[in-house]
Design a protein around this motif. Structure first.
Motif, PDB file in Angstrom:
ATOM      1  N   ASP A   1      42.285  35.985  24.466  1.00  0.00           N
ATOM      2  CA  ASP A   1      41.530  35.958  23.208  1.00  0.00           C
ATOM      3  C   ASP A   1      40.379  36.957  23.203  1.00  0.00           C
ATOM      4  N   ASN A   2      39.936  37.373  24.399  1.00  0.00           N
ATOM      5  CA  ASN A   2      38.766  38.243  24.491  1.00  0.00           C
ATOM      6  C   ASN A   2      39.081  39.634  25.047  1.00  0.00           C
ATOM      7  N   GLY A   3      40.362  39.981  25.092  1.00  0.00           N
ATOM      8  CA  GLY A   3      40.731  41.311  25.554  1.00  0.00           C
ATOM      9  C   GLY A   3      40.442  41.559  27.016  1.00  0.00           C
ATOM     10  N   VAL A   4      40.428  40.501  27.818  1.00  0.00           N
ATOM     11  CA  VAL A   4      40.150  40.588  29.250  1.00  0.00           C
ATOM     12  C   VAL A   4      41.472  40.540  30.007  1.00  0.00           C
ATOM     13  N   VAL A   5      41.648  41.405  30.984  1.00  0.00           N
ATOM     14  CA  VAL A   5      42.885  41.434  31.772  1.00  0.00           C
ATOM     15  C   VAL A   5      42.864  40.275  32.771  1.00  0.00           C
ATOM     16  N   PHE A   6      43.907  39.471  32.748  1.00  0.00           N
ATOM     17  CA  PHE A   6      44.024  38.329  33.660  1.00  0.00           C
ATOM     18  C   PHE A   6      44.916  38.744  34.828  1.00  0.00           C
ATOM     19  N   ILE A   7      44.324  38.795  36.033  1.00  0.00           N
ATOM     20  CA  ILE A   7      45.036  39.243  37.233  1.00  0.00           C
ATOM     21  C   ILE A   7      45.304  38.047  38.141  1.00  0.00           C
ATOM     22  N   ALA A   8      46.562  37.832  38.482  1.00  0.00           N
ATOM     23  CA  ALA A   8      46.928  36.811  39.469  1.00  0.00           C
ATOM     24  C   ALA A   8      47.107  37.489  40.823  1.00  0.00           C
ATOM     25  N   ASP A   9      46.297  37.102  41.786  1.00  0.00           N
ATOM     26  CA  ASP A   9      46.441  37.579  43.158  1.00  0.00           C
ATOM     27  C   ASP A   9      47.460  36.672  43.842  1.00  0.00           C
ATOM     28  N   GLU A  10      48.705  37.120  43.867  1.00  0.00           N
ATOM     29  CA  GLU A  10      49.798  36.351  44.480  1.00  0.00           C
ATOM     30  C   GLU A  10      50.166  36.930  45.847  1.00  0.00           C
TER      31      GLU A  10
ATOM     32  N   VAL B   1      27.848  37.021  32.123  1.00  0.00           N
ATOM     33  CA  VAL B   1      28.523  38.320  32.162  1.00  0.00           C
ATOM     34  C   VAL B   1      28.713  38.863  30.749  1.00  0.00           C
ATOM     35  N   GLY B   2      29.296  38.047  29.903  1.00  0.00           N
ATOM     36  CA  GLY B   2      29.583  38.466  28.533  1.00  0.00           C
ATOM     37  C   GLY B   2      30.984  39.026  28.418  1.00  0.00           C
ATOM     38  N   ALA B   3      31.781  38.434  27.531  1.00  0.00           N
ATOM     39  CA  ALA B   3      33.180  38.850  27.408  1.00  0.00           C
ATOM     40  C   ALA B   3      33.312  40.326  27.074  1.00  0.00           C
ATOM     41  N   ALA B   4      32.387  40.857  26.290  1.00  0.00           N
ATOM     42  CA  ALA B   4      32.475  42.263  25.870  1.00  0.00           C
ATOM     43  C   ALA B   4      32.301  43.232  27.036  1.00  0.00           C
ATOM     44  N   ASN B   5      31.747  42.755  28.152  1.00  0.00           N
ATOM     45  CA  ASN B   5      31.532  43.603  29.330  1.00  0.00           C
ATOM     46  C   ASN B   5      32.612  43.435  30.387  1.00  0.00           C
ATOM     47  N   LEU B   6      33.506  42.492  30.175  1.00  0.00           N
ATOM     48  CA  LEU B   6      34.395  42.044  31.244  1.00  0.00           C
ATOM     49  C   LEU B   6      35.751  42.744  31.182  1.00  0.00           C
ATOM     50  N   ALA B   7      36.093  43.458  32.259  1.00  0.00           N
ATOM     51  CA  ALA B   7      37.399  44.107  32.353  1.00  0.00           C
ATOM     52  C   ALA B   7      38.471  43.126  32.773  1.00  0.00           C
ATOM     53  N   ALA B   8      38.161  42.256  33.761  1.00  0.00           N
ATOM     54  CA  ALA B   8      39.215  41.434  34.345  1.00  0.00           C
ATOM     55  C   ALA B   8      38.664  40.160  34.948  1.00  0.00           C
ATOM     56  N   ILE B   9      39.505  39.148  34.917  1.00  0.00           N
ATOM     57  CA  ILE B   9      39.363  37.952  35.740  1.00  0.00           C
ATOM     58  C   ILE B   9      40.452  38.044  36.802  1.00  0.00           C
ATOM     59  N   ILE B  10      40.081  37.836  38.070  1.00  0.00           N
ATOM     60  CA  ILE B  10      41.080  37.828  39.139  1.00  0.00           C
ATOM     61  C   ILE B  10      41.005  36.500  39.869  1.00  0.00           C
ATOM     62  N   ILE B  11      42.171  35.893  40.095  1.00  0.00           N
ATOM     63  CA  ILE B  11      42.194  34.578  40.727  1.00  0.00           C
ATOM     64  C   ILE B  11      43.493  34.387  41.499  1.00  0.00           C
ATOM     65  N   GLU B  12      43.409  33.680  42.606  1.00  0.00           N
ATOM     66  CA  GLU B  12      44.586  33.245  43.349  1.00  0.00           C
ATOM     67  C   GLU B  12      45.073  31.936  42.723  1.00  0.00           C
ATOM     68  N   PRO B  13      46.316  31.856  42.269  1.00  0.00           N
ATOM     69  CA  PRO B  13      46.792  30.605  41.675  1.00  0.00           C
ATOM     70  C   PRO B  13      46.673  29.419  42.633  1.00  0.00           C
ATOM     71  N   ILE B  14      46.860  29.666  43.912  1.00  0.00           N
ATOM     72  CA  ILE B  14      46.480  28.734  44.976  1.00  0.00           C
ATOM     73  C   ILE B  14      45.705  29.571  45.981  1.00  0.00           C
ATOM     74  N   GLN B  15      44.501  29.168  46.298  1.00  0.00           N
ATOM     75  CA  GLN B  15      43.705  30.007  47.182  1.00  0.00           C
ATOM     76  C   GLN B  15      44.264  29.992  48.600  1.00  0.00           C
ATOM     77  N   GLY B  16      44.161  31.126  49.265  1.00  0.00           N
ATOM     78  CA  GLY B  16      44.659  31.269  50.614  1.00  0.00           C
ATOM     79  C   GLY B  16      43.585  30.972  51.643  1.00  0.00           C
ATOM     80  N   GLU B  17      42.843  32.006  52.046  1.00  0.00           N
ATOM     81  CA  GLU B  17      41.777  31.840  53.030  1.00  0.00           C
ATOM     82  C   GLU B  17      40.749  30.812  52.574  1.00  0.00           C
TER      83      GLU B  17
END
Length: 454
Positions: free
Chosen positions: A262-271, A226-242
């Motif tokens: 460190d790379n200016g990427v938004v870290f999204i927690a799907d809670e 992907v490349g960090a320079a192209n990446l807006a966000a990482i999205i992850i469930e801290p514990i996966q549901g489905e």
């Protein structure tokens, strides 16, 4: 209560005063549920399924009562929605008072205090003490989709990384983020572009990979593909549901979060499924001291009413132009009244501690099943969010057929049980935090009986 259609339905008072017992007055489904199933077939789109073939008339505490008078033990909470309990008196009172005042104006037309109060509460409760802002929506899918919009507006980038086994919703963008094809994605493409997938930490199937090692594997893939320079966000469930209640190995989530920062990427927690006391902490992110840039919440937030939210760093949330966020029903006044009552219960009603107590019972009972039955390959989760993964003991391969048989056995004997997992071989336990210990143990006893029988 007067029926609103020519088809009469018995009305029973729900809430915590409902008798807390499992009772089979008829077979499951009973004759009235069978009649309603036939009507459903004639009136409701075929793509809308029902897992447990009964129709509810009341619920509360740890039970659901159906139209035939059967009382079922609820180990699903409407997929982690009725965490405070069905028809909780505080929620009912708040909803009734608000509905008597006004039911809708659209917050984007004329504001009302409840929306602001929910935002203030979420800004305070979500991880981190930085300056925050919140926007309200209707569903988990909407919250996730808007979190991606916000991240793209803030970064000026387009790419988004989600993870193996992820589930994020049923809208076009959230289907792209979701990993499992059937039933969520089959036949519904093409999907939103610029969505990439990285390997998750899955301790049961990772061959001993540590959290740090699994994070390096994921980060290497992201950097190379992907490349960090192209990446807006990482999205992850801290514990996966489905995905099967997969709890990443310790250190995996903080390592991803540090790399994103460190790379200016938004870290999204799907809670959406893990939030609001469900895991024995207010948020699953709290277990490892994780402070996401954005947090998407829904499900348990409003005691059964539709509401969701995105909460995050003020400079990220405020990157969107005026009018770029919202929706006709987002932050509906009745829903926010329910949310304020529910949030007060989460914060002051001892529900975090209650989730820990329920978790101890779940682990005690389910660990015993695992120790005595090699088909129970893994027990995992936190608080009142625990699952078992069922496998072929000879090969370790997922056993979806056994999982389906156990669920059907439990349903027929008055226990609402949910399945999950990419391979369909996980049974997840999400009881309302209002359930009593005896009722919980009885429900788990039916699951143990099912394992012995099928």
């Amino acid at each position: 209560m007067t029926a609103r259609s020519p088809h009469a339905t018995t009305q029973i008072q729900g809430g915590p005063e409902l008798p807390q017992r499992r009772l089979l007055a008829t077979s499951i489904p009973g004759p009235r549920s069978k009649d309603l199933l036939a009507r459903k077939t004639s009136a409701v789109a075929g793509g809308v399924g029902i897992s447990v073939p009964v129709f509810a008339v009341a619920a509360g505490g740890g039970v659901i009562v159906d139209v035939d008078g059967n009382s079922l033990i609820d180990l699903g909470s409407g997929i982690a929605v009725t965490t405070v309990g069905n028809a909780a008196p505080e929620v009912v009172a708040a909803v009734s008072a608000q509905a008597a005042s006004f039911t809708h104006t659209c917050f984007m037309i004329t504001g009302y205090e409840g929306y602001v109060a929910v935002a203030e509460t979420l800004n305070r409760l979500t991880p981190g003490d930085h300056d925050k802002r919140t926007a309200l929506f209707n569903s988990g899918s909407e919250a996730v989709e808007n979190a991606i919009k916000i991240a793209r507006a803030h970064t000026g980038r387009q790419a988004v990384v989600a993870f193996d086994h992820a589930y994020h919703g049923r809208t076009n963008l959230t289907m792209a983020l979701t990993a499992k094809a059937h039933p969520y994605k089959n036949g519904f493409g093409p999907f939103a572009p610029e969505v990439y997938r990285a390997p998750l930490s899955y301790p049961y199937r990772d061959g001993g990979l540590s959290g740090a090692e699994a994070a390096r594997r994921a980060i290497t893939m992201i950097e190379k593909q992907v490349g960090a320079a192209n990446l807006a966000a990482i999205i992850i469930e801290p514990i996966q549901g489905e995905g099967g209640f997969i709890v990443p190995a310790e250190g995996f989530l903080p390592a991803l979060s540090r790399w994103a920062a460190d790379n200016g990427v938004v870290f999204i927690a799907d809670e959406v499924q893990t939030g609001f006391a469900r895991t024995g902490a207010m948020f699953a992110s709290d277990h490892e001291g994780l402070v996401p840039d954005l947090v998407a919440t829904a499900k348990g937030i409003a005691g059964g009413l539709p509401l969701s939210a995105v909460t995050g760093r003020a400079e990220i949330m405020d990157a969107v132009h005026v009018g770029g966020l919202g929706g006709t029903y987002g932050g509906n006044p009745v829903a926010v009244a329910a949310a304020l009552a529910s949030l007060d219960l989460f914060e002051h009603g001892g529900l975090v501690e209650r989730a820990q107590q329920i978790g101890a019972i779940l682990r005690e009972q389910l660990d015993a099943l695992r120790d005595g039955d090699p088909r129970v390959g893994d027990v995992r989760g936190r608080g009142a969010m625990v699952a078992i993964e069922l496998v072929d003991p000879a090969t370790g391969d997922p056993d979806a057929a056994l999982t389906a048989r156990i669920a059907a056995y439990a349903h027929a004997r008055g226990v609402v049980l949910l399945t999950a997992g990419t391979f369909g071989n996980v049974i997840r336990f999400l009881p309302p935090l209002s359930i009593g210990d005896d009722l919980l143990r009885e429900g788990l006893g039916v699951v143990a009986e099912a394992l012995e029988t099928v």
